[in-house]
Design a protein around this motif. Structure first.
Motif, mmCIF file in Angstrom:
data_model
loop_
_atom_site.group_PDB
_atom_site.id
_atom_site.type_symbol
_atom_site.label_atom_id
_atom_site.label_comp_id
_atom_site.label_asym_id
_atom_site.label_seq_id
_atom_site.Cartn_x
_atom_site.Cartn_y
_atom_site.Cartn_z
ATOM 1 N N ARG A 223 0.542 3.348 -27.610
ATOM 2 C CA ARG A 223 1.591 3.118 -28.781
ATOM 3 C C ARG A 223 0.700 2.693 -29.873
ATOM 4 O O ARG A 223 0.786 3.254 -31.106
ATOM 5 C CB ARG A 223 2.412 1.980 -28.549
ATOM 6 N N ILE A 403 8.694 -2.088 -24.082
ATOM 7 C CA ILE A 403 8.296 -0.825 -23.595
ATOM 8 C C ILE A 403 9.045 -0.472 -22.566
ATOM 9 O O ILE A 403 9.049 -0.989 -21.348
ATOM 10 C CB ILE A 403 6.854 -0.848 -23.321
ATOM 11 N N ASP A 407 9.727 5.462 -23.281
ATOM 12 C CA ASP A 407 8.794 5.639 -24.230
ATOM 13 C C ASP A 407 7.828 6.196 -23.875
ATOM 14 O O ASP A 407 6.954 6.874 -24.697
ATOM 15 C CB ASP A 407 8.605 4.151 -24.889
ATOM 16 N N ARG A 454 13.484 10.210 -29.996
ATOM 17 C CA ARG A 454 12.929 8.816 -30.085
ATOM 18 C C ARG A 454 13.977 7.834 -30.951
ATOM 19 O O ARG A 454 14.343 7.032 -30.526
ATOM 20 C CB ARG A 454 11.509 8.767 -30.815
ATOM 21 N N PHE A 458 15.911 4.834 -28.952
ATOM 22 C CA PHE A 458 15.522 3.953 -29.086
ATOM 23 C C PHE A 458 16.288 2.969 -30.314
ATOM 24 O O PHE A 458 15.967 2.276 -30.673
ATOM 25 C CB PHE A 458 13.909 3.733 -29.324
ATOM 26 N N HIS A 463 11.843 0.086 -32.979
ATOM 27 C CA HIS A 463 10.555 0.970 -33.069
ATOM 28 C C HIS A 463 10.791 1.900 -34.372
ATOM 29 O O HIS A 463 9.525 2.534 -34.558
ATOM 30 C CB HIS A 463 10.592 1.818 -31.717
ATOM 31 N N ASP A 467 7.557 4.324 -36.314
ATOM 32 C CA ASP A 467 7.637 5.796 -36.228
ATOM 33 C C ASP A 467 7.451 6.410 -37.625
ATOM 34 O O ASP A 467 6.694 7.418 -37.767
ATOM 35 C CB ASP A 467 8.695 6.335 -35.311
#
Length: 532
Positions: A223, A403, A407, A454, A458, A463, A467
């Protein structure tokens, strides 16, 4: 709402003699009789001291990173009772934070408190009478992982901060600690993670749930690598491959780390997406790193430090809900954007599992500031978990899953996108078809497809901001500003005016003014252009 602001540099010196696991550092009289003179002797002492480091990971201190991150993204609005409620978050969403911000000082305090506890543990652990083979190395590795995490929160929020890797003798020593560069901070994070990984267990038994594993450390490393490449290098002007000075953490290295997790078989996607977020199914097979919360402390501390339940849950709740006995009332922060709701494809069950539609499920509720009718279902207060002692607001036993295995798969898809598109597509489709079924598998893969997956996978987990930032400022600006475009017929359209992303903030926080005032002149200076 009362905001507690602590100055950690002064505070650290005040607590040199205290080792108790309480979060209230201002209580200088040890309740347990355990002081530095008679502590750090046995493996049991070491365990409780290490637990105190873990404790800070889950401290929210009126500045919980997941909800703040979503508010600064295109997934959530600030919300609250009115435009002045949690002023520090309103300022954050408007990109008008200043160095007096409570959000900035509270997060800084949490991170440096964690560093203090990790450093104290590392300074004292050699004096333990170690009897269990391998235990000393494992405990030290866990402390290094946690220290790396606190530095990670500092560098991604502030950019340039002091590295403090020891307990210093006096207040004056803390006042003089120099401010380190982002490059030095990333090197420190790499050092701690790479030293931790070989000595962490691959898995832990059920009686050690919540403790750090090798695979959690590898996933965190991946990450951070993606953020380093996408954000830190272009924004901070870094040119070097991320490294501890010996090992190059390049794309191949991280690809191999993620593939090791995948091939281990230690984790799996649960067949039903909603089961991942069932409050009765926490620490499930999809979880690599989960912040632990409990009602057992019967917390009642509005200052913020003496809370062992998940305090952020109350922020996500609907105000004065009527008609659904499964939820408790809350404060209506982090209202879900129309942009996120519209991102879900028709029939995607992740929408129902992630977004609570109050207009459909309730007969009545208070339409507060920035109401969209949509709330974060993953963390909305659950009446079945209402505390029977302490204050209700402070004692929701709802963990934060930092996490997930999904992911890992989507990070791997991104990293293999150009090198091995077939493999990347396979990883993405594992996540996608878990939710939508095999008939919705993609036949080709793009970066936009990964980002879409994503976002819907999520949603509401904190998150999205990171991103957006690693995709570039123009992309982040486009997405965030578009989220403030109000659909026709919305009665409270004025609530969303004047809020847009400002690139010169870099999506970061100012260094707290209190820290600058309490250090020697010139030791700490603002790093981000918007705050200079």
């Amino acid at each position: 709402m009362k905001i507690k602001i602590s100055n950690i540099i002064i505070l650290a010196a005040l607590i040199l003699g205290q080792v108790a696991c309480t979060k209230d550092f201002l209580e200088l009289e040890p309740k347990t009789g355990q002081v530095e003179a008679n502590y750090y002797k046995t493996e049991s002492d070491a365990f409780f001291a290490l637990t105190a480091v873990y404790d800070v990971l889950s401290v929210q201190n009126w500045a919980p990173v997941p909800i703040m991150s979503d508010i600064w993204s295109d997934d959530a609005f600030c919300g609250g009772g009115d435009a002045g409620d949690m002023r520090q978050w309103q300022d954050m969403e408007q990109n008008i934070m200043d160095a007096e911000s409570g959000a900035s000082s509270d997060l800084w305090s949490r991170c440096y408190s964690g560093l203090y506890r990790a450093n104290l543990y590392m300074q004292k652990e050699s004096g333990i009478d170690w009897k269990t083979e391998g235990l000393q190395k494992r405990f030290l590795a866990e402390a290094k992982f946690l220290r790396a995490y606190f530095y990670w929160d500092l560098v991604r929020h502030y950019g340039s901060v002091p590295i403090i890797n020891e307990v210093l003798p006096s207040v004056e020593d803390y006042r003089a600690v120099k401010q380190n560069t982002p490059a030095e901070l990333y090197k420190q994070i790499a050092t701690d993670l790479l030293e931790a990984i070989p000595n962490l267990p691959e898995t832990v038994p059920s009686n050690e749930t919540g403790r750090i594993t090798k695979y959690a450390a590898q996933a965190l490393l991946a990450r951070i690598y993606l953020f380093y490449e996408g954000f830190a290098k272009p924004v901070f002007g870094l040119t070097e491959t991320w490294s501890d000075g010996k090992t190059q953490i390049n794309k191949t290295y991280v690809q191999n780390a993620l593939e090791e997790i995948i091939k281990s078989g230690a984790y799996r996607l649960l067949p039903n997406y909603a089961d991942v977020f069932n409050w009765n199914n926490q620490n499930n097979d999809e979880s690599l790193l989960e912040w632990q919360y409990s009602e057992k402390a019967k917390s009642d501390d509005w200052g913020g430090w003496g809370i062992n339940g998940n305090f952020s849950v109350i922020f996500y709740g609907v105000r004065n809900p009527v008609g659904d006995p499964t939820i408790d009332p809350g404060w209506s922060f982090g209202t879900v954007t129309w942009s996120l709701v519209n991102e879900y494809e028709p029939g995607d069950p992740r929408k129902e599992a992630s977004v609570y539609n109050a207009d459909e499920k309730l007969t009545e509720y208070l339409h507060a500031f920035q109401n969209t009718g949509y709330f974060n279902r993953k963390f909305i207060p659950n009446s079945a978990f209402r505390a029977t002692a302490g204050t209700r607001e402070h004692n929701y036993a709802r963990n934060y899953m930092d996490i997930r295995y999904a992911d890992v798969l989507l990070m791997a898809a991104e990293l293999f996108l150009t090198d091995n598109p077939t493999k990347a597509l396979g990883y993405l489709n594992q996540v996608r078809t878990r939710a939508l079924g095999a008939e919705k598998a993609l036949t080709a893969i793009t970066l936009d497809a990964i980002y879409h997956e994503r976002r819907v996978e999520f949603g509401g987990e904190g998150h999205r901001k990171w991103d957006l930032l690693r995709r570039g400022f123009s992309y982040a600006t486009q997405k965030i500003n578009a989220s403030f475009v109000v659909p026709a017929g919305i009665p409270n359209a004025q609530d969303f005016i004047g809020r847009s992303f400002k690139e010169n903030t870099w999506g970061m926080f100012p260094i707290p003014a209190g820290e600058i005032r309490n250090t020697n002149q010139g030791v700490l200076t603002q790093f981000v252009p918007a705050y200079k």
